[in-house]
Design a protein around this motif. Structure first.
Motif, PDB file in Angstrom:
ATOM      1  N   GLU A 150       0.819  -1.220   0.000  1.00  0.00           N
ATOM      2  CA  GLU A 150       0.000   0.000   0.000  1.00  0.00           C
ATOM      3  C   GLU A 150       0.849   1.265   0.000  1.00  0.00           C
ATOM      4  O   GLU A 150       0.319   2.364   0.061  1.00  0.00           O
ATOM      5  N   LEU A 151       2.163   1.108  -0.032  1.00  0.00           N
ATOM      6  CA  LEU A 151       3.062   2.256   0.018  1.00  0.00           C
ATOM      7  C   LEU A 151       4.101   2.119  -1.087  1.00  0.00           C
ATOM      8  O   LEU A 151       4.383   1.008  -1.548  1.00  0.00           O
ATOM      9  N   PRO A 152       4.671   3.233  -1.515  1.00  0.00           N
ATOM     10  CA  PRO A 152       5.707   3.142  -2.539  1.00  0.00           C
ATOM     11  C   PRO A 152       6.951   2.447  -2.002  1.00  0.00           C
ATOM     12  O   PRO A 152       7.266   2.546  -0.818  1.00  0.00           O
ATOM     13  N   LEU A 153       7.643   1.731  -2.894  1.00  0.00           N
ATOM     14  CA  LEU A 153       8.866   1.020  -2.532  1.00  0.00           C
ATOM     15  C   LEU A 153      10.047   1.937  -2.823  1.00  0.00           C
ATOM     16  O   LEU A 153      10.515   2.045  -3.958  1.00  0.00           O
ATOM     17  N   ALA A 154      10.505   2.637  -1.790  1.00  0.00           N
ATOM     18  CA  ALA A 154      11.580   3.633  -1.963  1.00  0.00           C
ATOM     19  C   ALA A 154      12.934   2.953  -1.856  1.00  0.00           C
ATOM     20  O   ALA A 154      13.724   3.213  -0.947  1.00  0.00           O
ATOM     21  N   LEU A 155      13.187   2.069  -2.795  1.00  0.00           N
ATOM     22  CA  LEU A 155      14.375   1.221  -2.733  1.00  0.00           C
ATOM     23  C   LEU A 155      15.097   1.252  -4.072  1.00  0.00           C
ATOM     24  O   LEU A 155      14.475   1.313  -5.128  1.00  0.00           O
ATOM     25  N   SER A 156      16.411   1.215  -4.003  1.00  0.00           N
ATOM     26  CA  SER A 156      17.231   1.003  -5.183  1.00  0.00           C
ATOM     27  C   SER A 156      18.204  -0.104  -4.830  1.00  0.00           C
ATOM     28  O   SER A 156      18.992   0.030  -3.886  1.00  0.00           O
ATOM     29  N   ALA A 157      18.123  -1.213  -5.574  1.00  0.00           N
ATOM     30  CA  ALA A 157      18.963  -2.371  -5.269  1.00  0.00           C
ATOM     31  C   ALA A 157      19.654  -2.851  -6.534  1.00  0.00           C
ATOM     32  O   ALA A 157      19.138  -2.685  -7.648  1.00  0.00           O
ATOM     33  N   THR A 158      20.835  -3.425  -6.361  1.00  0.00           N
ATOM     34  CA  THR A 158      21.574  -4.003  -7.475  1.00  0.00           C
ATOM     35  C   THR A 158      21.925  -5.445  -7.142  1.00  0.00           C
ATOM     36  O   THR A 158      22.317  -5.757  -6.017  1.00  0.00           O
ATOM     37  N   LEU A 159      21.780  -6.311  -8.135  1.00  0.00           N
ATOM     38  CA  LEU A 159      22.094  -7.730  -7.992  1.00  0.00           C
ATOM     39  C   LEU A 159      23.107  -8.114  -9.073  1.00  0.00           C
ATOM     40  O   LEU A 159      23.005  -7.648 -10.217  1.00  0.00           O
ATOM     41  N   VAL A 160      24.062  -8.964  -8.696  1.00  0.00           N
ATOM     42  CA  VAL A 160      25.058  -9.351  -9.680  1.00  0.00           C
ATOM     43  C   VAL A 160      25.643 -10.717  -9.323  1.00  0.00           C
ATOM     44  O   VAL A 160      25.730 -11.092  -8.158  1.00  0.00           O
ATOM     45  N   ARG A 180      13.478  -1.404   7.453  1.00  0.00           N
ATOM     46  CA  ARG A 180      14.426  -0.748   6.555  1.00  0.00           C
ATOM     47  C   ARG A 180      13.705  -0.081   5.389  1.00  0.00           C
ATOM     48  O   ARG A 180      14.006   1.059   5.020  1.00  0.00           O
ATOM     49  N   LEU A 181      12.751  -0.770   4.857  1.00  0.00           N
ATOM     50  CA  LEU A 181      11.995  -0.179   3.749  1.00  0.00           C
ATOM     51  C   LEU A 181      11.153   0.999   4.228  1.00  0.00           C
ATOM     52  O   LEU A 181      10.968   1.999   3.508  1.00  0.00           O
ATOM     53  N   GLY A 182      10.638   0.911   5.478  1.00  0.00           N
ATOM     54  CA  GLY A 182       9.894   2.034   6.041  1.00  0.00           C
ATOM     55  C   GLY A 182      10.774   3.251   6.207  1.00  0.00           C
ATOM     56  O   GLY A 182      10.332   4.390   5.976  1.00  0.00           O
ATOM     57  N   ALA A 183      12.017   3.028   6.613  1.00  0.00           N
ATOM     58  CA  ALA A 183      12.944   4.146   6.744  1.00  0.00           C
ATOM     59  C   ALA A 183      13.199   4.802   5.399  1.00  0.00           C
ATOM     60  O   ALA A 183      13.265   6.035   5.290  1.00  0.00           O
ATOM     61  N   PHE A 184      13.350   3.976   4.371  1.00  0.00           N
ATOM     62  CA  PHE A 184      13.541   4.528   3.027  1.00  0.00           C
ATOM     63  C   PHE A 184      12.319   5.341   2.602  1.00  0.00           C
ATOM     64  O   PHE A 184      12.446   6.420   1.989  1.00  0.00           O
ATOM     65  N   MET A 185      11.132   4.842   2.956  1.00  0.00           N
ATOM     66  CA  MET A 185       9.909   5.551   2.572  1.00  0.00           C
ATOM     67  C   MET A 185       9.817   6.896   3.271  1.00  0.00           C
ATOM     68  O   MET A 185       9.460   7.916   2.667  1.00  0.00           O
ATOM     69  N   ARG A 186      10.152   6.919   4.577  1.00  0.00           N
ATOM     70  CA  ARG A 186      10.106   8.191   5.305  1.00  0.00           C
ATOM     71  C   ARG A 186      11.112   9.175   4.748  1.00  0.00           C
ATOM     72  O   ARG A 186      10.839  10.369   4.652  1.00  0.00           O
ATOM     73  N   ARG A 187      12.262   8.659   4.351  1.00  0.00           N
ATOM     74  CA  ARG A 187      13.237   9.541   3.735  1.00  0.00           C
ATOM     75  C   ARG A 187      12.707  10.128   2.445  1.00  0.00           C
ATOM     76  O   ARG A 187      12.924  11.315   2.148  1.00  0.00           O
ATOM     77  N   ALA A 188      11.972   9.316   1.702  1.00  0.00           N
ATOM     78  CA  ALA A 188      11.384   9.811   0.456  1.00  0.00           C
ATOM     79  C   ALA A 188      10.362  10.888   0.738  1.00  0.00           C
ATOM     80  O   ALA A 188      10.269  11.888   0.016  1.00  0.00           O
ATOM     81  N   GLU A 189       9.566  10.697   1.806  1.00  0.00           N
ATOM     82  CA  GLU A 189       8.574  11.712   2.159  1.00  0.00           C
ATOM     83  C   GLU A 189       9.247  13.015   2.571  1.00  0.00           C
ATOM     84  O   GLU A 189       8.790  14.102   2.222  1.00  0.00           O
ATOM     85  N   GLU A 190      10.361  12.891   3.309  1.00  0.00           N
ATOM     86  CA  GLU A 190      11.063  14.096   3.734  1.00  0.00           C
ATOM     87  C   GLU A 190      11.582  14.884   2.533  1.00  0.00           C
ATOM     88  O   GLU A 190      11.509  16.106   2.490  1.00  0.00           O
ATOM     89  N   LEU A 191      12.105  14.145   1.585  1.00  0.00           N
ATOM     90  CA  LEU A 191      12.654  14.827   0.410  1.00  0.00           C
ATOM     91  C   LEU A 191      11.568  15.419  -0.479  1.00  0.00           C
ATOM     92  O   LEU A 191      11.843  16.320  -1.275  1.00  0.00           O
ATOM     93  N   SER A 192      10.339  14.897  -0.321  1.00  0.00           N
ATOM     94  CA  SER A 192       9.258  15.412  -1.165  1.00  0.00           C
ATOM     95  C   SER A 192       8.600  16.654  -0.573  1.00  0.00           C
ATOM     96  O   SER A 192       7.785  17.294  -1.223  1.00  0.00           O
ATOM     97  N   VAL A 193       8.921  17.073   0.722  1.00  0.00           N
ATOM     98  CA  VAL A 193       8.343  18.273   1.335  1.00  0.00           C
ATOM     99  C   VAL A 193       8.966  19.503   0.693  1.00  0.00           C
ATOM    100  O   VAL A 193      10.202  19.647   0.692  1.00  0.00           O
ATOM    101  N   PRO A 194       8.155  20.453   0.182  1.00  0.00           N
ATOM    102  CA  PRO A 194       8.737  21.632  -0.487  1.00  0.00           C
ATOM    103  C   PRO A 194       9.402  22.572   0.521  1.00  0.00           C
ATOM    104  O   PRO A 194       8.983  22.695   1.662  1.00  0.00           O
ATOM    105  N   ARG A 195      10.485  23.248   0.122  1.00  0.00           N
ATOM    106  CA  ARG A 195      11.189  24.169   0.979  1.00  0.00           C
ATOM    107  C   ARG A 195      10.449  25.509   1.042  1.00  0.00           C
ATOM    108  O   ARG A 195       9.836  25.933   0.070  1.00  0.00           O
ATOM    109  N   PRO A 196      10.554  26.246   2.247  1.00  0.00           N
ATOM    110  CA  PRO A 196       9.935  27.590   2.345  1.00  0.00           C
ATOM    111  C   PRO A 196      10.569  28.551   1.343  1.00  0.00           C
ATOM    112  O   PRO A 196      11.756  28.420   1.004  1.00  0.00           O
ATOM    113  N   LEU A 197       9.750  29.578   0.929  1.00  0.00           N
ATOM    114  CA  LEU A 197      10.238  30.529  -0.066  1.00  0.00           C
ATOM    115  C   LEU A 197      11.378  31.398   0.446  1.00  0.00           C
ATOM    116  O   LEU A 197      12.227  31.836  -0.323  1.00  0.00           O
TER     117      LEU A 197
END
Length: 818
Positions: free
Chosen positions: A643-653, A793-810
């Motif tokens: 129900e929430l976005p997956l704020a993850l970037s992973a690499t497999l090799v 861990r994924l929840g932490a990534f999601m909260r970080r995404a929300e923080e970055l999506s908050v607009p800065r004051p003018l």
């Protein structure tokens, strides 16, 4: 380690589950020498009941288009089984007809085909050769007979008398009117005469005008009469030659009458042969001079047909295309080189006076001719590899006739004189042998294939490991030993062969039907028995044959392992690591395959929900491998971010992988590494993993499970087994286990383990020593569980995404600004 002991994970399999033993005491013989064959019929078809039904149906179905395509792996005994059944069916049928080509006296470029009863072609050939020989004696004698010479002289004398009478009448008429008939270098002429002398021109001019006019008128009259008579001479000559030819035909007819009557009496039941003999008699009568000495004239040599010391008589030969003399039953032909000429026949040429020429004697049969009335067996791939062969075969089956025609002739590219032999009716059953892929490609891409090959015999490469099939396998081994003069095998050796047959198919519940491999194993075991000076092949000889065969092929496997032991290829077999796991792959080198451990790593960070497969990005991963990565991505998102976005970037090799990767058997391995990286939970490096995954987290069966386990076992054993090493496999693969004896012994000693895993949670609990955890009534995972740590861990990534999506004051103030 105490937490790991308390963690819930599947128990390792007992040693008895790793290898299904064939108990020799269950075999009802002491040695294979006691086993009897079935007799003269086809041998036992190991696991091929469905294919045998199809073969019998195709043989019995006489309607058009019910030809057979036998599909299956090479070595499953397809050809031998087919040939056995075809031979049995052919023996019950009458022998096929003979076919010959003879001269078409009306049109030499289109030779005639004659159908003869089985074995009669050579008889007709000998009869015609004898006829020509007899004619060579009878005709010269007939033309040297007194009666012939007298009648010929009479005809010639009558013709001569006719000419003389006509010219004598003209001469007498001329003499009566004072005109002489004289011979000149250019022919006959007229001139005034005086007595017996020709009147000179000056004396003629001295004659009175009335006399000159009278003589000129008479000469003109006589000249017209002479010219009319001269014109009749060719007709008289033709009449004479016609009468001579009639005389010759009459003489020839009388000379050969008894020869032809005797010959016709021998072939009275065959109207086509009688008609041919009548044509021969007519041609002999017309060409009687050919039988006289020194009668081969240059113009006959230019007729466009070969010649030699007997070239005048080639047209009376019989070209035996197919002869069934001595055959019993219908023919069964195995065409090993199905080129277009070998299939439908060919017309050969010889060089003569700088020109390529031919005649009906140079027509050669193809395999369709030899198999006509019976069965033709060919390799489908070889057939398709030769130009024009496939199309000409289809044409012959479709039109039900064999038409001999070269590709150049069919395409209008030949300017050389050629023949158009009369087509021969075709009635046979064609059997093509090929692999399944070729069958399906032809079915899909060639519309005519399905109409011409309506029956398929699908040969299985494995069969159920039942008592009946085990007994059939033992009988086959015994039959092979007797047929090839090998030593008998005791029940222990046969039991070991049965076990290897299961090993070959990678399934303890089935047996291999690849009879070529099993036959080679019996032959090699017999060799080692001979080396040991034994009279009987026992289990140790079979075991040595298996080991020696592997030894000859495993150089690459040893080289790969040496690279790992030297540290050139990094594969850890002890300790723990986060985001790193041992995967298992199979390398195939011909018919030899082996397992190769490989290191799979995962790194995670905050991102946009991308799971990057580096192998796919650099085009080293195949589509099935890419599909596996997408499935594990779907599982990850549905379990932890439904129900929430997956704020993850992973690499497999796959580390230190320099070739292509295909298959989804490592998808669970990649998921374990990814979950370890997210939960920051170290994975035991003493374990290796294989298995594919579905979107619900279930572990699915994979191929090559035995080789994969043994590949990791070999590396661990080389470094020293301590009881911590093992492999996680899908639980569905447990029936497929037929591991080597040393692996089973290590498992029995507690030094190596094989764990059956049903889902991702079981695998993570075993790899990390921590429970995976299940959601409670509130939808939360238990504290400390792997799933709880991943979700956090994924929840932490999601909260970080929300923080970055908050607009800065003018005004540029931060969140805590005044």
């Amino acid at each position: 380690m105490s937490k790991r002991k308390k963690a819930a994970h599947p128990e390792s399999l007992p040693a008895s589950a790793l290898y299904r033993v064939c108990d020799p005491s269950l075999l009802d013989f002491t040695t294979t020498a006691e086993l009897q064959d079935d007799g003269d019929g086809p041998g036992p078809a190991l696991g091929q009941e469905r294919a045998v039904e199809a073969i019998r149906f195709a043989i019995g179905m006489r309607h058009r288009g019910f030809n057979l395509f036998a599909l299956g792996e090479e070595g499953t005994g397809r050809r031998n089984l087919i040939l056995d059944h075809l031979g049995e069916a052919a023996a019950a049928r009458p022998a096929s007809d003979d076919w010959v080509y003879v001269e078409n006296f009306a049109e030499a470029a289109k030779p005639r085909a004659l159908r003869l009863p089985a074995g009669r072609a050579r008889v007709l050939e000998r009869d015609m050769a004898h006829l020509v020989e007899e004619l060579g004696h009878a005709l010269p004698a007939a033309f040297e007979a007194e009666d012939y010479r007298v009648r010929r002289q009479m005809i010639e004398a009558e013709a001569k008398q006719q000419r003389e009478t006509a010219f004598t009448a003209i001469q007498e008429d001329a003499e009566a009117h004072g005109i002489a008939l004289v011979r000149t270098p250019t022919g006959l002429g007229l001139a005034p005469s005086k007595g017996d002398e020709v009147l000179p021109p000056d004396e003629f001019k001295q004659l009175p005008e009335e006399t000159q006019a009278r003589l000129r008128a008479e000469m003109e009259r006589l000249q017209q009469r002479l010219e009319s008579t001269i014109k009749l001479v060719p007709r008289w000559d033709r009449d004479m030659r016609g009468r001579l030819r009639e005389l010759e035909r009459e003489v020839v007819g009388h000379a050969i009458a008894h020869l032809m009557d005797d010959l016709k009496g021998d072939w009275a039941e065959l109207p086509e042969v009688l008609a041919y003999l009548d044509e021969v008699a007519r041609d002999v009568a017309l060409s009687a001079q050919d039988f006289l000495p020194e009668s081969e004239e240059p113009e006959r040599r230019a007729e466009g047909r070969p010649h030699g010391h007997d070239g005048r008589f080639r047209r009376y030969r019989v070209n035996v295309l197919v002869c069934r003399e001595g055959d019993k039953g219908a023919p069964v032909v195995m065409e090993t080189y199905p080129t277009q000429p070998n299939l439908i026949g060919r017309v050969e040429y010889i060089a003569q006076y700088g020109t390529l020429i031919t005649d009906f004697n140079l027509i050669k049969a193809g395999s369709l001719h030899r198999a006509n009335g019976g069965y033709l067996v060919m390799d489908a791939l070889k057939l398709l590899m030769h130009p024009f062969a496939w199309e000409d075969l289809k044409r012959a089956l479709r039109d039900r006739e064999i038409r001999i025609e070269s590709p150049g002739q069919a395409m209008g590219l030949m300017s050389t004189l050629s023949l158009e032999p009369q087509p021969i009716p075709l009635d046979l059953k064609v059997v093509l042998v090929g692999d399944p892929m070729l069958y399906y490609l032809l079915s899909h891409n060639d519309p005519e294939f399905g109409e011409l090959f309506k029956v398929s015999a699908d040969f299985d490469w494995r069969m159920e490991r039942s008592e009946t099939n085990t007994s059939l396998l033992a009988r086959s081994v015994g039959a092979l030993a007797r047929k090839e003069g090998l030593r008998p095998l005791d029940r222990g050796a046969v039991a070991r062969i049965v076990e290897q047959a299961s090993r070959d198919v990678g399934d303890s519940t089935r047996l291999s039907t690849h009879m070529a491999s099993l036959a080679d194993l019996v032959r090699e075991a017999d060799y080692w028995a001979g080396e040991a000076g034994a009279d009987l092949v026992v289990a140790d000889h079979v075991e040595r044959a298996i080991s020696a065969s592997t030894r000859r092929l495993d150089r690459v496997r040893d080289s790969v392992q040496q690279e790992m032991l030297a540290g050139t290829v990094h594969i850890a077999t002890e300790g723990e690591a986060v985001g790193q796991i041992n995967g298992l792959a199979v390398l195939e080198l011909g018919r030899f395959s082996f397992g190769r451990p490989t290191r799979v790593t995962a790194r995670v960070r905050f991102g946009k929900g991308d799971v990057v497969d580096i192998e796919r990005e650099v085009q080293l991963g195949g589509p099935i491998h890419g599909k596996g990565v997408m499935i594990l991505s779907s599982f990850l998102a549905s379990r932890y971010a439904a129900e929430l976005p997956l704020a993850l970037s992973a690499t497999l090799v796959f580390e230190q992988s320099y070739g292509g990767i295909e298959g989804d058997s490592a998808s669970s391995t990649e998921l374990y590494a990814l979950l370890s990286a997210l939960a920051e939970a170290p994975i035991r490096q003493s374990l290796a993993v294989t298995g594919s995954i579905d979107q619900f987290g279930r572990i699915q069966a994979i191929g090559g499970v035995n080789e994969k386990i043994e590949g990791f076992f070999d590396l661990c054993r080389a470094r020293g087994l301590d009881g911590s090493h093992g492999v996680l496999i899908p639980a569905d693969n447990v029936p497929h286990l037929m591991l080597r004896k040393d692996v089973v012994e290590a498992a029995a000693a507690g030094l190596f383990a094989v764990y059956p895993v049903e889902n991702v949670d079981q695998g993570m609990a075993l790899l990390t020593g921590h429970p995976a955890g299940e959601r409670d009534g509130d939808g939360k995972f238990p504290p400390g569980s792997i799933n709880r740590r991943v979700a956090a861990r994924l929840g932490a990534f999601m909260r970080r995404a929300e923080e970055l999506s908050v607009p800065r004051p003018l005004n540029g103030m931060g969140r805590n600004g005044a």
